[in-house]
Design a protein around this motif. Structure first.
Motif, PDB file in Angstrom:
ATOM      1  N   ILE A 303      -6.286   3.537  -7.575  1.00 29.49           N
ATOM      2  CA  ILE A 303      -5.599   2.261  -7.731  1.00 29.49           C
ATOM      3  C   ILE A 303      -4.868   1.887  -6.445  1.00 29.49           C
ATOM      4  O   ILE A 303      -4.226   2.730  -5.803  1.00 29.49           O
ATOM      5  N   ALA A 304      -4.968   0.627  -6.077  1.00 26.53           N
ATOM      6  CA  ALA A 304      -4.316   0.126  -4.873  1.00 26.53           C
ATOM      7  C   ALA A 304      -2.799   0.213  -5.010  1.00 26.53           C
ATOM      8  O   ALA A 304      -2.243  -0.010  -6.092  1.00 26.53           O
ATOM      9  N   THR A 305      -2.131   0.524  -3.933  1.00 27.63           N
ATOM     10  CA  THR A 305      -0.674   0.565  -3.924  1.00 27.63           C
ATOM     11  C   THR A 305      -0.129  -0.856  -3.832  1.00 27.63           C
ATOM     12  O   THR A 305      -0.865  -1.826  -3.641  1.00 27.63           O
ATOM     13  N   HIS A 306       1.198  -0.996  -3.932  1.00 24.97           N
ATOM     14  CA  HIS A 306       1.787  -2.333  -3.845  1.00 24.97           C
ATOM     15  C   HIS A 306       1.687  -2.902  -2.433  1.00 24.97           C
ATOM     16  O   HIS A 306       1.913  -4.093  -2.239  1.00 24.97           O
ATOM     17  N   PHE A 307       1.340  -2.065  -1.453  1.00 28.07           N
ATOM     18  CA  PHE A 307       1.087  -2.595  -0.113  1.00 28.07           C
ATOM     19  C   PHE A 307      -0.277  -3.270  -0.024  1.00 28.07           C
ATOM     20  O   PHE A 307      -0.553  -3.998   0.917  1.00 28.07           O
ATOM     21  N   GLU A 308      -1.141  -3.010  -1.013  1.00 26.34           N
ATOM     22  CA  GLU A 308      -2.521  -3.477  -0.966  1.00 26.34           C
ATOM     23  C   GLU A 308      -2.792  -4.589  -1.977  1.00 26.34           C
ATOM     24  O   GLU A 308      -3.956  -4.886  -2.276  1.00 26.34           O
ATOM     25  N   THR A 337      -6.925  -2.890  -7.777  1.00 22.60           N
ATOM     26  CA  THR A 337      -5.664  -3.033  -8.489  1.00 22.60           C
ATOM     27  C   THR A 337      -5.890  -2.779  -9.980  1.00 22.60           C
ATOM     28  O   THR A 337      -7.009  -2.856 -10.477  1.00 22.60           O
ATOM     29  N   ASP A 338      -4.810  -2.506 -10.703  1.00 28.20           N
ATOM     30  CA  ASP A 338      -4.914  -2.307 -12.155  1.00 28.20           C
ATOM     31  C   ASP A 338      -5.540  -3.531 -12.823  1.00 28.20           C
ATOM     32  O   ASP A 338      -6.372  -3.399 -13.734  1.00 28.20           O
ATOM     33  N   PHE A 339      -5.118  -4.716 -12.373  1.00 30.03           N
ATOM     34  CA  PHE A 339      -5.607  -5.946 -12.988  1.00 30.03           C
ATOM     35  C   PHE A 339      -7.105  -6.124 -12.740  1.00 30.03           C
ATOM     36  O   PHE A 339      -7.836  -6.601 -13.605  1.00 30.03           O
ATOM     37  N   GLN A 340      -7.569  -5.718 -11.555  1.00 29.96           N
ATOM     38  CA  GLN A 340      -9.009  -5.768 -11.291  1.00 29.96           C
ATOM     39  C   GLN A 340      -9.767  -4.828 -12.225  1.00 29.96           C
ATOM     40  O   GLN A 340     -10.800  -5.192 -12.792  1.00 29.96           O
ATOM     41  N   VAL A 341      -9.253  -3.620 -12.375  1.00 31.13           N
ATOM     42  CA  VAL A 341      -9.927  -2.632 -13.225  1.00 31.13           C
ATOM     43  C   VAL A 341     -10.001  -3.113 -14.664  1.00 31.13           C
ATOM     44  O   VAL A 341     -11.060  -3.071 -15.302  1.00 31.13           O
TER      45      VAL A 341
END
Length: 624
Positions: A303-308, A337-341
């Motif tokens: 999962i992407a971090t909040h920087f990503e 990101t979580d939303f993408q997943v």
């Protein structure tokens, strides 16, 4: 809000160590202002914390999980000496005394419980002293200070509530706050847990399936459910009884989806979780770090971090300003990101099950399936719509979205300090309770006739009462396990987050704190490796000997990444190998209800997940 602390003349840090758990961005600033203005500080806690030292607080050491009893003793002294704010009680409270019962006349009221009218046991300071180990004269002194000092802030923090019947401590604190008139006033405190400022809505959409409260179980009972299904009662799990939704029967859990959490490392009774996870058919972990939960997973979704990703933050857990978080870099590797997943999963579920028609579009209405590859424009649209429709409209913010992005932060301009419940006290606005009053008698609980048909499952007193915890120094189990283990938050990591940072591990070693008199009896010295155990598990850590903790109490900070050996002994020192997974009926986790034994050991402590267990920089320094 924390800025009101600056106006307090007395701050009671009950189980609160703001040096480690600061509730708001400027806590230290306002606490320092209070100190400079002559505010007195008191700490009620089993350990003498760094906060007590900084604020020169009067330390009242207390046996863990006996806080409600001490508060009851304070209430007795206040009532019997007529120190309560009776005008406040009469106007704003329900169930505080016989005169404030409203339609609940005939049921127990708080004052008569405290005076012993019902059970013939007055909750005197002497009665409380025998339970909590605090001298009766100290209970009286604190009660006098709190009742006579205006305004006074009783900050009832979370740690004492993380125990069996911990909600009774929080409710008892609310009763003290109300009976002294310290709610809704500048410099007072009505807080146990809560946010002082929040948004009117969220940026992302949700539908009727966003919060399946009627199908959820208490998170600390998942392992119990897996291991005992089908011979497990609904009330053991905290499952709501709903005939129209899944008929309220315990679920047959086949898999677990860990998302943005390291709960396998952080929930209670880890050895029981290990037994349960081996029975599951599927374990998925979504995270930006391979945590212990990820180690045990069948599938890892990076999962992407909040920087990503693009987002907006509100300071945890309060603080009246927004922070813009732009996307700094593209997600590394295959991370999403979580939303993408979840958007992609929605479309795939829709394809597998025709009954889930348009699930993908319903879940993410501003995008199509291409969102999985390119989310930026959609994220911007959600955030801008939230800002303009919620922040600007409901919170009367004039700064535009584009200006906010350019600025980076927005701080709310308040004409006066934000005081919880000020409008209820000064303008007559009803409290958000069924009765519109401060409910010392909880109407929702008082109206229950069949506890098996509730999410609680077991009876909860409808007025604040002292209830014996599952385990404590006063429990017969103390003969076998004579030390009460508490597991507060550390300063050098956030729960389990950052435990994998070697440089931080170099600043602090996971260790168990023991009182000097106890250590002397057991021939334990600072630096000795010890094992701490009970019937649920065992962990290995170095010892730290001090007089800054109550005799009979051990302190082992939560969040260490587990490292169990083949015998189930945790060499990293995670206290949740020792904690109870029995939850309090109202839902409190029993993290601080572990009775244990301790001794020196030849077992090996492994403080980190690399061979060196220190910063890689040590290698660089040796090579120079």
């Amino acid at each position: 809000e924390d800025d009101t602390f600056a106006h307090s003349k007395l701050i009671i840090m009950w189980g609160w160590n703001p040096a480690y758990t600061f509730h708001g961005g400027n806590t230290f600033y306002y606490m320092r202002m209070a100190k400079q203005r002559g505010c007195k500080f008191v700490l009620v806690d089993p350990q003498y914390t760094d906060s007590a030292a900084v604020y020169d607080a009067w330390w009242i050491p207390i046996k863990p999980n006996t806080d409600a009893a001490m508060m009851a003793g304070m209430a007795h002294h206040i009532f019997t000496n007529n120190l309560q704010d009776q005008k406040f009680i009469n106007k704003f409270c329900l169930g505080m005394d016989a005169g404030t019962m409203g339609e609940y006349k005939g049921k127990e009221n708080f004052k008569d419980y405290i005076l012993g009218t019902y059970d013939k046991t007055p909750k005197t300071p002497e009665w409380a002293a025998a339970i909590c180990g605090v001298k009766a004269e100290d209970i009286i002194k604190l009660a006098e200070m709190y009742a006579k000092t205006k305004p006074a802030a009783l900050k009832a923090s979370w740690a004492p509530g993380r125990a069996s019947y911990g909600e009774q401590y929080n409710r008892m604190a609310a009763a003290l706050q109300a009976m002294t008139g310290n709610i809704g006033v500048l410099g007072g405190c009505a807080e146990g847990v809560g946010k002082a400022w929040h948004s009117e809505s969220v940026a992302y959409p949700y539908d009727e399936n966003a919060n399946l409260w009627w199908a959820s179980i208490k998170s600390d009972r998942w392992a119990h459910c897996v291991l005992n299904y089908p011979n497990v009662k609904r009330e053991e799990l905290g499952l709501w009884p709903r005939e129209d939704k899944l008929d309220g029967q315990p679920p047959n859990i086949k898999g677990i989806f860990w998302q943005g959490s390291d709960w396998f490392n952080q929930l209670t009774n880890i050895n029981k979780e290990i037994q349960a996870i081996e029975k599951l058919e599927l374990v998925v972990c979504m995270d930006s770090t391979i945590t212990p939960s990820g180690i045990w997973a069948d599938y890892l979704l990076p999962i992407a971090t909040h920087f990503e990703r693009h987002d907006v933050a509100l300071p945890w857990y309060k603080g009246h300003y927004y922070i813009h978080r732009p996307k700094v870099i593209e997600p590394l590797g295959e991370s999403k990101t979580d939303f993408q997943v979840f958007t992609e999963l929605s479309y795939r579920l829709e394809a597998l099950d025709p009954s889930l028609k348009n699930l993908g579009k319903r879940y993410n209405p501003r995008a199509d399936r291409s969102y999985f590859q390119n989310p930026d424009a959609t994220d911007e649209a959600y955030l801008k719509a939230w800002w303009e429709g919620s922040v600007q409209h409901h919170q009367h913010v004039t700064m535009s979205w584009d200006e906010f992005k350019k600025h980076g932060t927005y701080k709310f301009k308040l004409s006066e300090p934000h005081v919880a419940f000020r409008e209820q006290i000064t303008k007559g606005k009803p409290f958000e309770t069924p009765s519109g009053k401060i409910e010392i008698l909880a109407t929702q609980l008082a109206d229950i006739t069949d506890w098996t048909k509730t999410q609680y499952g077991y009876e909860i007193p409808y007025i604040p009462k002292w209830v014996e915890p599952f385990e404590s120094l006063n429990h017969p189990i103390a003969k076998q396990y004579p030390f009460h283990l508490i597991s507060p938050h550390p300063r050098w990591r956030t729960h389990s987050i950052f435990n994998n940072i070697p440089w931080l591990r170099e600043t602090y070693e996971q260790e168990v704190t023991i009182n000097a008199s106890d250590a002397k009896k057991l021939d334990i010295k600072t630096g000795d490796t010890v094992e701490v155990w009970n019937e649920r598990g065992k962990c290995v850590v170095p010892a730290y000997v001090t007089e800054r903790v109550l005799p009979g109490v051990l302190v082992l900070f939560e969040g260490a990444w587990m490292d169990p050996d083949k015998n189930g002994v945790d060499r990293a020192g995670n206290p949740d190998f020792l904690t109870l997974d029995n939850p309090s009926p109202a839902g409190a986790f029993a993290y601080n209800n572990a009775m244990v034994q301790i001794k020196k050991t030849d077992l090996v402590h492994r403080p980190g997940w690399d061979d060196l267990a220190v910063a890689r920089s040590s290698v660089f320094r040796r090579d120079m």
